[in-house]
Structure formats: structure tokens, C-alpha cells
Design an enzyme around this catalytic site. Structure first.
Site, PDB file in Angstrom:
ATOM      1  N   ASP A   1      48.833  22.585 -43.016  1.00 39.60           N
ATOM      2  CA  ASP A   1      48.564  21.370 -42.715  1.00 39.60           C
ATOM      3  C   ASP A   1      49.245  20.435 -43.847  1.00 39.60           C
ATOM      4  O   ASP A   1      48.925  19.968 -44.782  1.00 39.60           O
ATOM      5  CB  ASP A   1      47.203  21.475 -42.191  1.00 39.60           C
ATOM      6  CG  ASP A   1      46.815  19.894 -41.534  1.00 39.60           C
ATOM      7  OD1 ASP A   1      47.774  19.413 -41.691  1.00 39.60           O
ATOM      8  OD2 ASP A   1      45.606  19.223 -41.760  1.00 39.60           O
TER       9      ASP A   1
ATOM     10  N   GLY B   1      48.263  24.153 -38.109  1.00 40.88           N
ATOM     11  CA  GLY B   1      49.453  23.449 -38.984  1.00 40.88           C
ATOM     12  C   GLY B   1      47.434  22.339 -38.671  1.00 40.88           C
ATOM     13  O   GLY B   1      46.149  22.844 -37.948  1.00 40.88           O
ATOM     14  N   HIS B   2      47.619  21.265 -38.548  1.00 42.82           N
ATOM     15  CA  HIS B   2      46.396  20.047 -38.279  1.00 42.82           C
ATOM     16  C   HIS B   2      45.572  20.520 -37.742  1.00 42.82           C
ATOM     17  O   HIS B   2      44.680  20.467 -37.648  1.00 42.82           O
ATOM     18  CB  HIS B   2      47.369  18.433 -38.495  1.00 42.82           C
ATOM     19  CG  HIS B   2      46.559  17.730 -38.749  1.00 42.82           C
ATOM     20  ND1 HIS B   2      45.475  17.536 -39.830  1.00 42.82           N
ATOM     21  CD2 HIS B   2      45.623  16.720 -38.246  1.00 42.82           C
ATOM     22  CE1 HIS B   2      44.756  16.250 -40.159  1.00 42.82           C
ATOM     23  NE2 HIS B   2      44.182  15.900 -38.623  1.00 42.82           N
ATOM     24  N   PHE B   3      45.901  20.683 -35.470  1.00 43.84           N
ATOM     25  CA  PHE B   3      45.220  20.351 -35.252  1.00 43.84           C
ATOM     26  C   PHE B   3      45.100  22.966 -34.729  1.00 43.84           C
ATOM     27  O   PHE B   3      45.761  22.906 -33.442  1.00 43.84           O
ATOM     28  CB  PHE B   3      46.158  20.332 -33.399  1.00 43.84           C
ATOM     29  CG  PHE B   3      45.561  18.948 -33.805  1.00 43.84           C
ATOM     30  CD1 PHE B   3      44.345  18.179 -33.090  1.00 43.84           C
ATOM     31  CD2 PHE B   3      46.860  17.218 -34.435  1.00 43.84           C
ATOM     32  CE1 PHE B   3      43.962  16.755 -32.981  1.00 43.84           C
ATOM     33  CE2 PHE B   3      46.410  16.194 -34.415  1.00 43.84           C
ATOM     34  CZ  PHE B   3      44.809  16.320 -33.327  1.00 43.84           C
TER      35      PHE B   3
END
Length: 292
Positions: free
Chosen positions: A243, A269-271
Site C-alpha cells: 500500500d 495493496g490498499h484495499f
């Protein structure tokens, strides 16, 4: 042959909280241990559509849309003070209406300062915390945050305009696919749905205001950390290690104040839940079985 286990039904409901229509998804027995799912930017409870039925056979799962997001009300800024303090109050009001007085918080991105404010309000109600890229340390505010930090120092038109690209489809999609090895595991409806709500008239200005308000969360980081240190809530950190918004340093920092927290850095990553549900769900179910 035994019949297949029934898939829990998710109900899509609306409640009036402080005069606002708040949309939320709910599943599982009302008298079961509760799990509250708090979404991030620029999403909504839509991001939890697959997690809810994965937990609701044993837990009472509640996932609200914050004001200005998803299907909850989006009043004009003159009628509602958009900010994370207000978000926490709305979530608290919803949970009190539902008579949910003890819960595990699953927090992600904006859901983290919302949920941690809720924990400061009612520390005795927090049975545990699952943080999926939900930050509470300056360690996790790195290069990505430089233009937002510039806004915190000077809330000028120039600095606000520099952040307008954050609300474009290109950046919305980026948040889902950056750091993901196999993008075919990411449902494209995520950024299509999110962008639909971002593109509503007036929403960009709401989001710019929230970027500015986020500085108040950073001011509260010491209070959040004190809560972790003094209350030591059971904590599961399932974090997309790639992320660029909230990098892994933010996850590791939790261990300073709560050494018993469980840290799992995932190749995502982020999600992270979008492509690592097959890893996160078993970790969560194991964690919840021990917490409750």
C-alpha cells in the site's frame, strides 16, 4: 449427501440518525456477537459485500455508509459539519439505535479514525479491533500524504485544487489495483460504484473538506495510541504490504503500544480484502472465535 450450508442473508436498511438517513448493511442473528465494519475513502459498505456473508453465520455484522458516501444522506455542507468527529457520532447513534453495546471494529482507511474515535468514546464497548490498512501512526503518513499535509498547513484554493485529481476515476481505480499482483481478482465494479458517488454535484467539495479535517485525526493519534497501550484490545492487523497510501510501517507501529497485536503483512495493496479475502476471512474467523 448433506445439504449445503445456507448463505446468510444480507439486509439493506436505512435508519434516521441525528436527522440523517443512514444506509447500512446488516446480517446475522441480532443477539450474536457484533462486528462493525467501517469503510474507507472513496468507498462505502459496498466494499464489505463479500465479507458480510462470510461472517454472518456466527456474528451480527453491521456495515454503515458514512454521511456523504454510498447510499447515506449527502446533505449540503451548510447543513452538516462533515468531519470525523461527526462520523463517529453518527456511527455511535446508529449502534445505540440497534442496541449494539459491544463489538469488534473492522476499520479500513477513513474507518480507522472514525472507529478509534468511537473507542475513545466507549472504550468498554470495544471487544477487539481488526485493522486492514487503517492507520493510527505518523509512521504510516509518507510521500503520498505530502500534498494533503500542504493543505493542512495552508487551506488555500491552490492547495485544494491540487487535490482535485484524487477524486478522478484514474485515482479511484489506482487505489484498488496499485500493489496488487493479480488484478483479475479485483472486481471492477468497485471503482465504478465509488466514482458514481464521487461524481455527485457537491461531493468533491465535501471530500476536500474531509482531507482538511483529517489533520484533526493526526492530532488525536497520541490519544488513540494511549487507548491501545492502556486497554490492550485484542488486535488483528491484516495489511496490504504494498500500500502506497498507508504503507506497512503504519501497521508495524501498532506493536509499539500493543505488543500482543497480531500482524499479517499480505502481498496486496490498499484495499487488500478485494484480492486477499481467501487469506483474511480465515484469519478473522480465528481471531473472532478467540475474542468472543
Amino acid at each position: 449427501m448433506n445439504a449445503s450450508k445456507a448463505i446468510p442473508v444480507t439486509h439493506h436498511r436505512t435508519a434516521t440518525v441525528d436527522g440523517l438517513e443512514i444506509f447500512y448493511r446488516e446480517a446475522g442473528p441480532a443477539d450474536a456477537p457484533a462486528v462493525v465494519l467501517l469503510h474507507g475513502f472513496p468507498s462505502s459498505s459496498h466494499m464489505y459485500r463479500n465479507l458480510i456473508p462470510a461472517l454472518a453465520d456466527e456474528y451480527h455484522v453491521i456495515a454503515p455508509d458514512l454521511p456523504g458516501f454510498g447510499l447515506s444522506a449527502m446533505p449540503p455542507r451548510e447543513e452538516f459539519d462533515y468531519g470525523f468527529a461527526g462520523f463517529a457520532n453518527v456511527v455511535n447513534g446508529l449502534l445505540e439505535q440497534l442496541q449494539v453495546n459491544r463489538y469488534v471494529l473492522y476499520v479500513m482507511d477513513y474507518g480507522a479514525p472514525t472507529g478509534f474515535r468511537l473507542a475513545l468514546m466507549h472504550p468498554d464497548r470495544v471487544a477487539g479491533i481488526v485493522s486492514q490498512n487503517g492507520n493510527a501512526y505518523e509512521d504510516g503518513l509518507q510521500k503520498f500524504w505530502d500534498p494533503i499535509k500542504a493543505l493542512w498547513k495552508d487551506n488555500s484554493k491552490e492547495n485544494r485544487d491540487a487535490l482535485r485529481p484524487f477524486m478522478t476515476l484514474e485515482i479511484t481505480k489506482f487505489q484498488y489495483v496499485d500493489g496488487v499482483k493479480d488484478i483479475s481478482r479485483i472486481d471492477p465494479s468497485n471503482w465504478i460504484v465509488d466514482q458514481h458517488f464521487l461524481d455527485r454535484p457537491g461531493n468533491v467539495e465535501i471530500q476536500l473538506g474531509l482531507f482538511y479535517d483529517y489533520r484533526k485525526n493526526v492530532e488525536l493519534y497520541p490519544a488513540f495510541q494511549k487507548f491501545f497501550r492502556e486497554h490492550r484490545p485484542p488486535t488483528l492487523l491484516v495489511w496490504g504490504a504494498n500500500d502506497s497510501i498507508f504503507p506497512a510501517e503504519g501497521a508495524k507501529a501498532f506493536l509499539r503500544d500493543n505488543p500482543g497485536a497480531e500482524l499479517h503483512l499480505l502481498d496486496s495493496g490498499h484495499f487488500a480484502f478485494e484480492d486477499k479475502a481467501d487469506e483474511i476471512v480465515p484469519l478473522m474467523r480465528d481471531f473472532l472465535s478467540r475474542v468472543y
